[in-house]
Write an enzyme that holds these catalytic residues in place. Structure first.
Site, short mmCIF file in Angstrom:
data_model
loop_
_atom_site.label_atom_id
_atom_site.label_comp_id
_atom_site.label_asym_id
_atom_site.label_seq_id
_atom_site.Cartn_x
_atom_site.Cartn_y
_atom_site.Cartn_z
N HIS A 1 0.82 -1.22 0.00
CA HIS A 1 0.00 0.00 0.00
C HIS A 1 0.86 1.27 0.00
O HIS A 1 0.48 2.28 0.59
CB HIS A 1 -0.96 0.01 1.19
CG HIS A 1 -1.54 -1.32 1.52
ND1 HIS A 1 -2.10 -2.13 0.55
CD2 HIS A 1 -1.63 -2.01 2.69
CE1 HIS A 1 -2.52 -3.26 1.12
NE2 HIS A 1 -2.24 -3.21 2.41
N CYS A 2 2.01 1.20 -0.67
CA CYS A 2 2.95 2.34 -0.70
C CYS A 2 3.41 2.72 0.70
O CYS A 2 3.66 3.90 0.98
CB CYS A 2 2.35 3.54 -1.42
SG CYS A 2 2.05 3.26 -3.18
N THR A 3 3.51 1.72 1.58
CA THR A 3 4.06 1.94 2.93
C THR A 3 4.99 0.77 3.27
O THR A 3 4.79 0.07 4.26
CB THR A 3 2.94 2.05 3.99
OG1 THR A 3 2.12 0.87 3.94
CG2 THR A 3 2.09 3.29 3.77
#
Length: 415
Positions: free
Chosen positions: A371-373
């Site tokens: 999730h782009c984390t």
């Protein structure tokens, strides 16, 4: 479709405005769309607003005296006013249209950060930031000699505010904090962070991509110096984001891009800049998208942001409870009654990508991955997670479909 500010949402009436929700997928399954943190769907009135622009007054803005150009210019400028008011800003001078939240982040980092930061300065982020924040400020730090620090999270997914108070010092130039984590669902106390930052003479940039679509936001109450969000997560079209900035900061900042409309005067030797927000919108801007996003704001406000928040909180708590009661499921982040409309989880023995693929066979659309984390997932000790996220058109029946599909996946992978 409409509801009072405090009244319940007529979900079936809302869903009628979203024909895509009537689709069948995976060979005949009803679509259960639970990937709203990635992008929301677009209601018919917003689609109509885009079509109306192209059919009736398609023209460039700020460049013509003919009637079409004047109509387009007024609508585009009014959209700035509407988006500024949507988050509690005062007028269009505080609202810059970008292509997304990521570009808004880059605008501040490179128009302000490159010019203001240097060795000895610190930029303080949280461990739950999106890559758009992490990577951007890392690059600026590399170029300026500034240092990036990270406020840790607690075991239950909250921000460690004691650590925040210690880490934000007189060396801090800017605090960058996500309002609602797109992975944990944590609702961060951005107003408290703003107070701490300002006590030390620092600014605060708030990533509101998950918050602005789902609850009433007041940048003046938060005392945010910058606040960014995206249109496509709040029923608007893709290709448009918004950056609120305090008027004096935008006036002092250098442009991020150069070209038409952002100039006041040009000679062969030099140039001077237009006033905000136009000096940050070089070239032909996002005209159709801006007009359509203003229509999306009307749609949301007709329903009521408090009603939307209450609906999402009830769904999220129900989903959290159902998933935590399911064997072999680990849910990340705060309790279900203390989070935004995001639930990330894993099922023992099933990679998130495999789980998402199986859920798709049952018509359930979620996100799987980091999730782009990525750094946050490293902190959680997992390479990826499955994420269900909810919006105003989702129902308890769809949560039940999610949980049933998760249980089917468990049976498939059972030893």
């Amino acid at each position: 479709m409409e509801a009072t500010e405090q009244g319940p949402i007529d979900v079936e009436a809302v869903r009628a405005d979203f024909p895509i929700l009537e689709r069948e997928v995976a060979g005949g399954e009803d679509l259960v769309y639970l990937d709203n943190a990635a992008t929301s769907h677009t209601p018919e009135p917003v689609v109509d607003a885009i079509a109306d622009y192209y059919r009736r007054y398609n023209s460039n803005v700020h460049r013509g005296l003919h009637e079409l150009s004047q109509e387009a210019s007024v609508a585009y400028e009014d959209a700035h006013d509407k988006l500024a008011a949507f988050v509690g800003g005062e007028d269009r001078e505080e609202m810059v249209f970008t292509k997304n939240t990521t570009e808004a982040e880059n605008l501040v980092a490179f128009a302000w950060g490159l010019n203001e930061l240097g060795p000895g300065d610190e930029v303080v982020l949280t461990q739950m930031e999106h890559h758009a924040s992490l990577v951007t400020w890392q690059q600026v730090a590399d170029e300026t000699g500034a240092e990036v620090k990270y406020i840790p999270i607690t075991d239950d997914g909250h921000l460690d505010m004691d650590a925040a108070a210690d880490m934000i010092t007189d060396d801090t130039a800017l605090v960058n904090a996500v309002h609602i984590s797109n992975t944990l669902g944590t609702v961060n106390p951005v107003g408290e962070l703003a107070d701490i930052a300002h006590d030390h003479g620092a600014y605060i940039f708030v990533d509101g991509a998950q918050a602005a679509p789902t609850r009433a936001v007041d940048v003046q109450e938060i005392d945010a110096d910058f606040y960014a969000f995206s249109g496509h997560k709040m029923l608007g079209p893709t290709g448009i984001g918004c950056l609120y900035g305090k008027r004096h900061l935008l006036a002092e900042m250098e442009p991020f891009l150069y070209g038409g409309d952002m100039i006041e005067r040009v000679s062969y030797e030099d140039a001077t800049w237009n006033d905000p927000p136009w000096k940050f919108e070089a070239g032909t801007p996002v005209i159709a998208q801006g007009i359509a996003l203003a229509e999306a704001v009307d749609y949301l406000q007709d329903i009521g942001m408090d009603a939307i928040r209450a609906h999402e909180e009830a769904l999220t708590e129900y989903a959290y409870d159902q998933l935590t009661m399911t064997d072999d499921v680990d849910v990340y982040g705060p309790p279900g009654d203390d989070r935004g409309a995001v639930v990330s989880f894993n099922v023992d023995g099933i990679h998130a990508h495999d789980l998402s693929s199986i859920l798709n066979d049952y018509g359930v659309a979620i996100r799987a991955g980091d999730h782009c984390t990525q750094p946050l997932h490293d902190t959680l000790g997992v390479p990826a997670s499955a994420r269900a996220s909810f919006y105003l058109y989702n129902t308890r029946d769809e949560v039940d479909a999610l949980v049933a599909a998760v249980d089917e996946a468990r049976q498939i992978f059972a030893p």
